[in-house]
Design a protein around this motif. Structure first.
Motif, short mmCIF file in Angstrom:
data_model
loop_
_atom_site.label_atom_id
_atom_site.label_comp_id
_atom_site.label_asym_id
_atom_site.label_seq_id
_atom_site.Cartn_x
_atom_site.Cartn_y
_atom_site.Cartn_z
N MET A 80 34.77 31.00 39.38
CA MET A 80 33.51 30.93 40.12
C MET A 80 32.42 30.26 39.27
O MET A 80 32.21 30.62 38.13
CB MET A 80 33.06 32.36 40.48
N LEU A 81 31.75 29.26 39.86
CA LEU A 81 30.72 28.51 39.14
C LEU A 81 29.33 29.02 39.53
O LEU A 81 28.98 29.03 40.70
CB LEU A 81 30.86 27.02 39.48
N HIS A 82 28.56 29.47 38.53
CA HIS A 82 27.18 29.93 38.79
C HIS A 82 26.22 28.87 38.30
O HIS A 82 26.20 28.55 37.11
CB HIS A 82 26.88 31.22 38.03
N VAL A 83 25.40 28.36 39.21
CA VAL A 83 24.47 27.29 38.84
C VAL A 83 23.05 27.75 39.09
O VAL A 83 22.75 28.36 40.13
CB VAL A 83 24.75 26.00 39.66
N ALA A 84 22.16 27.45 38.17
CA ALA A 84 20.72 27.64 38.42
C ALA A 84 20.11 26.27 38.66
O ALA A 84 20.37 25.32 37.91
CB ALA A 84 20.04 28.28 37.22
N VAL A 85 19.33 26.16 39.72
CA VAL A 85 18.57 24.95 39.98
C VAL A 85 17.11 25.34 39.75
O VAL A 85 16.62 26.30 40.36
CB VAL A 85 18.77 24.46 41.43
N VAL A 86 16.43 24.64 38.85
CA VAL A 86 15.04 25.00 38.54
C VAL A 86 14.12 24.09 39.34
O VAL A 86 14.04 22.88 39.07
CB VAL A 86 14.77 24.89 37.03
N GLY A 87 13.45 24.65 40.33
CA GLY A 87 12.57 23.86 41.20
C GLY A 87 13.13 23.83 42.61
O GLY A 87 14.30 23.50 42.80
N SER A 88 12.29 24.19 43.58
CA SER A 88 12.78 24.26 44.97
C SER A 88 12.14 23.20 45.85
O SER A 88 12.04 23.36 47.06
CB SER A 88 12.53 25.65 45.56
N GLY A 89 11.71 22.10 45.23
CA GLY A 89 11.24 20.94 46.00
C GLY A 89 12.45 20.20 46.56
O GLY A 89 13.59 20.67 46.43
N PRO A 90 12.20 19.04 47.18
CA PRO A 90 13.32 18.31 47.79
C PRO A 90 14.48 18.05 46.83
O PRO A 90 15.64 18.25 47.21
CB PRO A 90 12.70 17.00 48.24
N SER A 91 14.18 17.66 45.58
CA SER A 91 15.31 17.34 44.69
C SER A 91 16.11 18.59 44.37
O SER A 91 17.35 18.55 44.30
CB SER A 91 14.82 16.65 43.41
N GLY A 92 15.44 19.73 44.20
CA GLY A 92 16.15 20.98 43.91
C GLY A 92 17.00 21.42 45.10
O GLY A 92 18.17 21.79 44.94
N VAL A 93 16.41 21.35 46.28
CA VAL A 93 17.16 21.82 47.46
C VAL A 93 18.31 20.86 47.78
O VAL A 93 19.41 21.31 48.13
CB VAL A 93 16.21 22.02 48.66
N TYR A 94 18.09 19.55 47.63
CA TYR A 94 19.20 18.61 47.87
C TYR A 94 20.31 18.82 46.82
O TYR A 94 21.48 18.63 47.12
CB TYR A 94 18.72 17.15 47.86
N THR A 95 19.93 19.21 45.61
CA THR A 95 20.94 19.51 44.60
C THR A 95 21.76 20.72 45.04
O THR A 95 23.01 20.69 45.01
CB THR A 95 20.26 19.79 43.23
#
Ligand code: NAP
Length: 453
Positions: free
Chosen positions: A1-16
């Protein structure tokens, strides 16, 4: 299982986050962290309130954040006073930084500090109800405004200055900004480029909108436009610039009637050299001094030694954003970005395993919202190539406890929904539709109702 944190919830974060879950990797889990209790970054705090169609993109972003494999955690500070990048690395197999370009660029000319001189970012934050916005009184006592720069942000702030309350009231603009703009006495707005019309950065759709504003005249000077050889003969221009030139040529050929309440002047080949005090003894700006420039034949301009002062009690510099360094992450000060290879963070030229970037902090502050999709995809492709190695490291089953121990009080999705409800209630109480909460206290209080209910 891969756990990823995306820092920032703007368009680039959400598209990531979207690209990650769409990869189909079994058991993938993505936490999207944001410093603010609200998601969507510049879609919420940058897109002008009257751009309702672009704002409706929030519905697409919402669908991603509501995916069962994705969790929004607002109110989580990464960097000084919060979680360090090193600690985040311990909590997740991979971390993708999508922190944007958080500050504005400066002109570096005398008088920039005068009262009445602001960055466009400050003005945008105010009318977007950003909770960090401390400024106020932008239009108070102003009759004329100068907007420096001819990009899409410049067009946004110019348009907002020319809008009347009837057009703004149905939007989610905060009440204080609506009241201030409704009683604004600004009638003349000059938007000024240092190069020619064929080199302006705005997009045609945004430019055209200026011509459609009620009770507003758009003024261009055919002689000034014609200083640009590619305005005179646009045939060699790329389509986007040619369309801009065509719109300007249309306005030059058919001026709007002169009986309008407000005027927007589009000026070119003028570079700002100084902001001048109004002479009233105060430290308030009264005009901007520009030097007339001339095309140098290589896409740039040279000074001519001739000057022009344009009256302004309000000056908004709209000369681009700039990335800020995040303590613990490498930074390229020249470009204001994090050095990377296809989205993999480079530390001293070597790939830093498990650390990635996407969006403006990766490529600089350019492009429209949609540009972030392929940008995020490239980063996610790199991350997925590395996934087999990354999952070997053990990480906590749920990092929430560690986030709380680091002093965060994460606002989960229910908290954000409570903020949305509070904004709908505020709007109803004002006889408007949704109205944004403009400060930390009211946002945090609204989010807390989800915890107690
Ligand atoms: P931008 O597109 O980079 O435009 C910056 C402007 O500032 C340019 O006209 C530039 O002129 C000028 N400038 C820079 N330094 C200057 C100086 N020292 N003196 C005078 N002028 C100077 O930046 P932006 O408007 O902040 O937009 C950022 C990004 O967000 C863009 O990609 C934009 O399209 C996007 N955006 C899109 C929308 C939308 O789609 N509706 C809305 C807002 C923002 P030079 O070209 O001569 O350098």
């Amino acid at each position: 299982m891969l756990h990823v944190a995306v820092v920032g919830s703007g368009p680039s974060g959400v598209y990531t986050a979207q690209s990650l879950v769409q990869s189909g990797l079994p058991g993938i889990r993505v936490d999207v962290l944001d410093r603010l209790p609200c998601p969507y970054g510049l879609v919420r705090y940058g897109v002008a309130p009257d751009h309702e169609k672009i704002k409706s993109l929030q519905n697409n972003l919402r669908a991603v954040l509501e995916d069962e494999r994705v969790r929004f955690l607002g109110g989580v500070q990464v960097g000084p006073g919060g979680l360090s990048p090193a600690r985040l690395r311990e909590l997740y197999h991979a971390v993708v930084y999508c922190v944007g370009a958080a500050t504005d660029r400066r002109l570096g000319v005398p008088g920039e500090e005068l009262r009445g001189s602001w960055s466009a970012t400050e003005f945008v934050s105010w009318y977007s109800a950003h909770p960090d916005s401390a400024a106020d009184g932008f239009v108070l006592g102003a009759r004329s405004a100068v907007v420096i720069g001819v990009g899409n942000v410049a067009v946004d702030v110019t348009r907002m200055l020319a809008r009347g309350s009837a057009e703004l009231s149905p939007t989610d603009i905060p009440q204080a900004a609506l009241t201030a703009l409704a009683s604004s006495k600004v009638t003349d707005i000059s938007m000024v480029g240092r190069r020619g019309p064929s080199q302006a950065r705005f997009t045609t759709k945004e430019l055209r909108e200026l011509g459609a504003l009620p009770d507003t005249e758009v003024v261009v000077d055919p002689e000034e436009l014609a200083l640009d050889p590619e305005y005179v003969d646009p045939s060699a221009l790329p389509a986007a610039q040619r369309r801009n030139v065509e719109v300007l040529r249309g306005w030059a050929a058919t001026p709007t009637p002169r009986d309008r309440a407000r005027r927007i002047r589009l000026r070119f080949f003028l570079r700002p050299v100084e902001l001048l005090a109004d002479g009233g003894g105060g430290e308030r700006v009264g005009a901007v001094r520009f030097e007339r420039t001339a095309p140098d034949g290589r896409g740039g301009v040279t000074g001519t030694g001739r000057y022009e002062d344009i009256e302004a009690q309000l000056v908004l510099r709209s000369v681009g954003y700039r990335g800020v360094p995040l303590e613990g992450l490498p930074f390229d000060p020249e470009h204001g970005t994090v050095p990377h290879l296809a989205g993999r963070v480079l530390r001293d030229g070597a790939i830093a395993p498990g650390e990635y970037v996407a969006g403006w902090i990766k490529r600089g502050p350019t492009g429209v919202i949609g540009t972030n999709r392929p940008c995020a995809k490239e980063t996610v492709t790199s991350l997925l190539e590395d996934a087999r190695e990354l999952v070997r490291r053990e990480v906590p089953e749920d990092p929430l406890a560690a986030l709380r121990a680091a002093g965060s009080a994460p606002v989960e999705w229910a908290g954000w929904q409570a903020i949305e409800r509070a904004e709908a209630e505020l709007g109803a109480s004002l006889g408007r539709s949704v109205v944004k909460l403009p400060d930390w206290t009211s946002l945090v209080a609204a989010a807390q109702t989800a915890r107690t209910s």
